[in-house]
Design an enzyme around this catalytic site. Sequence first.
Site, PDB file in Angstrom:
ATOM      1  N   ARG A  87       0.851  -1.189   0.000  1.00  0.00           N
ATOM      2  CA  ARG A  87       0.000   0.000   0.000  1.00  0.00           C
ATOM      3  C   ARG A  87       0.893   1.247   0.000  1.00  0.00           C
ATOM      4  NH1 ARG A  87      -2.018  -2.075   4.647  1.00  0.00           N
ATOM      5  NH2 ARG A  87      -1.274  -0.184   5.679  1.00  0.00           N
ATOM      6  N   TYR A 236      -0.979  -3.625  -7.311  1.00  0.00           N
ATOM      7  CA  TYR A 236      -0.764  -4.494  -6.152  1.00  0.00           C
ATOM      8  C   TYR A 236      -1.849  -4.354  -5.081  1.00  0.00           C
ATOM      9  CZ  TYR A 236       1.518  -7.131  -2.525  1.00  0.00           C
ATOM     10  OH  TYR A 236       1.783  -8.088  -1.586  1.00  0.00           O
ATOM     11  N   LYS A 245      -9.331  -2.531   1.230  1.00  0.00           N
ATOM     12  CA  LYS A 245      -9.253  -1.412   2.180  1.00  0.00           C
ATOM     13  C   LYS A 245     -10.016  -0.185   1.674  1.00  0.00           C
ATOM     14  CE  LYS A 245      -6.130  -3.781   4.578  1.00  0.00           C
ATOM     15  NZ  LYS A 245      -6.491  -4.599   5.731  1.00  0.00           N
ATOM     16  N   HIS A 265     -11.350  -2.555  10.839  1.00  0.00           N
ATOM     17  CA  HIS A 265     -10.211  -3.398  10.463  1.00  0.00           C
ATOM     18  C   HIS A 265     -10.067  -4.493  11.520  1.00  0.00           C
ATOM     19  CE1 HIS A 265      -5.602  -3.520   9.537  1.00  0.00           C
ATOM     20  NE2 HIS A 265      -6.255  -4.365   8.780  1.00  0.00           N
ATOM     21  N   SER A 287      -1.568  -4.540  10.593  1.00  0.00           N
ATOM     22  CA  SER A 287      -1.122  -5.604   9.687  1.00  0.00           C
ATOM     23  C   SER A 287       0.135  -6.279  10.226  1.00  0.00           C
ATOM     24  CB  SER A 287      -0.832  -5.029   8.302  1.00  0.00           C
ATOM     25  OG  SER A 287      -2.008  -4.522   7.733  1.00  0.00           O
ATOM     26  N   CYS A 289       0.518  -8.355  12.633  1.00  0.00           N
ATOM     27  CA  CYS A 289       0.601  -8.516  14.088  1.00  0.00           C
ATOM     28  C   CYS A 289      -0.141  -9.758  14.566  1.00  0.00           C
ATOM     29  CB  CYS A 289       0.036  -7.284  14.787  1.00  0.00           C
ATOM     30  SG  CYS A 289       1.105  -5.844  14.741  1.00  0.00           S
ATOM     31  N   ASP A 312      -9.826 -10.084   8.581  1.00  0.00           N
ATOM     32  CA  ASP A 312      -9.309  -8.738   8.321  1.00  0.00           C
ATOM     33  C   ASP A 312     -10.320  -7.618   8.532  1.00  0.00           C
ATOM     34  OD1 ASP A 312      -7.094  -7.089   7.513  1.00  0.00           O
ATOM     35  OD2 ASP A 312      -8.057  -6.810   5.583  1.00  0.00           O
ATOM     36  N   ARG A 406       2.198 -12.059  -0.272  1.00  0.00           N
ATOM     37  CA  ARG A 406       0.836 -12.412   0.117  1.00  0.00           C
ATOM     38  C   ARG A 406       0.346 -13.713  -0.504  1.00  0.00           C
ATOM     39  NH1 ARG A 406      -1.925  -8.623   3.711  1.00  0.00           N
ATOM     40  NH2 ARG A 406      -0.463  -6.876   3.868  1.00  0.00           N
TER      41      ARG A 406
END
Length: 624
Positions: A87, A236, A245, A265, A287, A289, A312, A406
């Site tokens: 991102r 991407y 998102k 989120h 992200s 974590c 997510d 990913r």
Amino acid sequence: MAPQLPSQNRAGPRLLQGDLSELSPAVRDFVEANVKLCQPEALHICDGSEEENRSVLAQLQEQGMIKKLTKYKNCWLARTDPRDVARVESKTVIVTQNEQDTVPSPRGGGVSQLGRWMSQEEFDKAVTLRFPGCMKGRTMYVIPYSMGPVGSPLSKIGVELTDSPYVVASMRVMTRMGKAVLTALGGGDFVRCLHSVGCPLPLKSPLVNNWPCNPELTLIGHIPDRRQIVSFGSGYGGNSLLGKKCFALRIASRIAKEEGWLAEHMLILGITNPAGQKKYMAAAFPSACGKTNLAMLSPALPGWKVECVGDDIAWMKFDDQGNLRAINPENGFFGVAPGTSVKTNPNAMETICKNTVFTNVAETSDGGVYWEGMDQALPEGVSVTSWKNLPWTPQDGEPCAHPNSRFCTPAGQCPIIDPQWESPEGVPIEAIIFGGRRPEGVPLVYEAFNWQHGVFVGAAMRSEATAAAEHRGKAIMNDPFAMRPFFGYNFGRYLSHWLSMADRPGARLPKIFHVNWFRKSTTGGFLWPGFGENIRVLDWMFRRLSGEAGAMPSAVGYLPCQGSLNLQGLGSSLDLEQLFGLDQAFWQKEVDDVRAYFDTQVNDDLPEEVARQLEMLQHRVRQL
């Protein structure tokens, strides 16, 4: 009939699939206006079928954008241009009439950390610079998609126009996509999404890894008043899969404020105790974590069962009985690969063995994938090719997979997917968990004193930076509600919206908790074993919800009473004093840092109640 294109001496683009006349007038107008703007050579209206998916994957393979992974069933590897790997928050903007509607004004000026605003005039200029003719020589794909189960009262519909077949293949995994969505939409409203990789044909310069992108002109814009998302230059992840998102958080959080619900989120999991009682929890972590690991937890305690609703994003709304109901608006998992292993997340490893698109992981010579933290020894004679498409050995000194590589995989394949994961009415949320990577000072778990305190805990969330965006290093960053890059409107007003949930007549508010699996000892090792052992913390929360577990007040919230956390079988090496210790100097600095953050970043938009909660924390810390 396809529109005439002003720059071409023939009818509009060839129609490869679908019928423009079958689209609703609003969808047709949206498509035709952007055909005129972007000037694609062909048009393909996606139906979401398996036949279409096979054709798109075959085309991507022929173009060299993906490679078949022969070790698994219908799995593929994409390598991006190294300039297009995450991102791009610095190039992600929200367009509103007034800047204050998007971000609070930072005290003393400067750039807000809570989002980036752009005026409509400036954005229109940016679009004019980028989009005219940007799809020349390419196919424009029309992707009708539903965020959430098709037809659910909690779901919303979007239509994405893109010139990237990689996006088509990925959106089919990540959303409900195709004909059924157009039927459900009818003449209703939808979020308008326009995406281009920004590489019209013929190319002006050769591609890297056959990956079209335009990093110099990348821009991801959101216009909430018009329910529009416009993305240029990146192929991407969240920059191009606009349901993720962009829609599910930035646009949806604004819709949620207007309609009185929450777009967050957060993962959603169902947890069943040995007696067969089941509860649902939602959890917000930045992200990388451990969100996906927690969402697919394999409990170390016998008799417990965890099932995954989503890893997510959660859309949550109070029902007529006052229960907070949640759906996972996504249809797949877009998980970080490095660190995922049979030890950390066996359910994810089982999920990704078929129908998966991997991006920027390493490739093994026997047709498989590899990444840091996979914890699998390579078979003798098997070599590795890195995400940069170069031969790789462990001695190379750099990772074989990009830290933000990913897997894009269907949620329905998860071996512990919850039976209610596609329930139209959603699942009832009884607990909300906040957390992040905090190597020191923050205890393993605590419970907020009440809803208002819980909102403050979310607002004060901090965590080590991750590779999901363009940040570097291990700095502790403020990441309120794990939403810092994803707020669709002014963060101060977002906090007021959360606080207002307590004013709803009959609302049964979930308990709010904070966890930290990542606290380290003075010698640098993790104090808590984590992974499957995290069920012990969920067990305590579960019993707190049922009124069966003890807790004691502390400066930060309710901590587990001695003996109330089930530590049986963990041995005597666990240092509970370090794991739960509250150091006054640390917490005084925490108070100072959070106050400085609120003062500079949220400024006059900070709700009085949140400021009051900070003062109360300050008072309690002084008593330590």
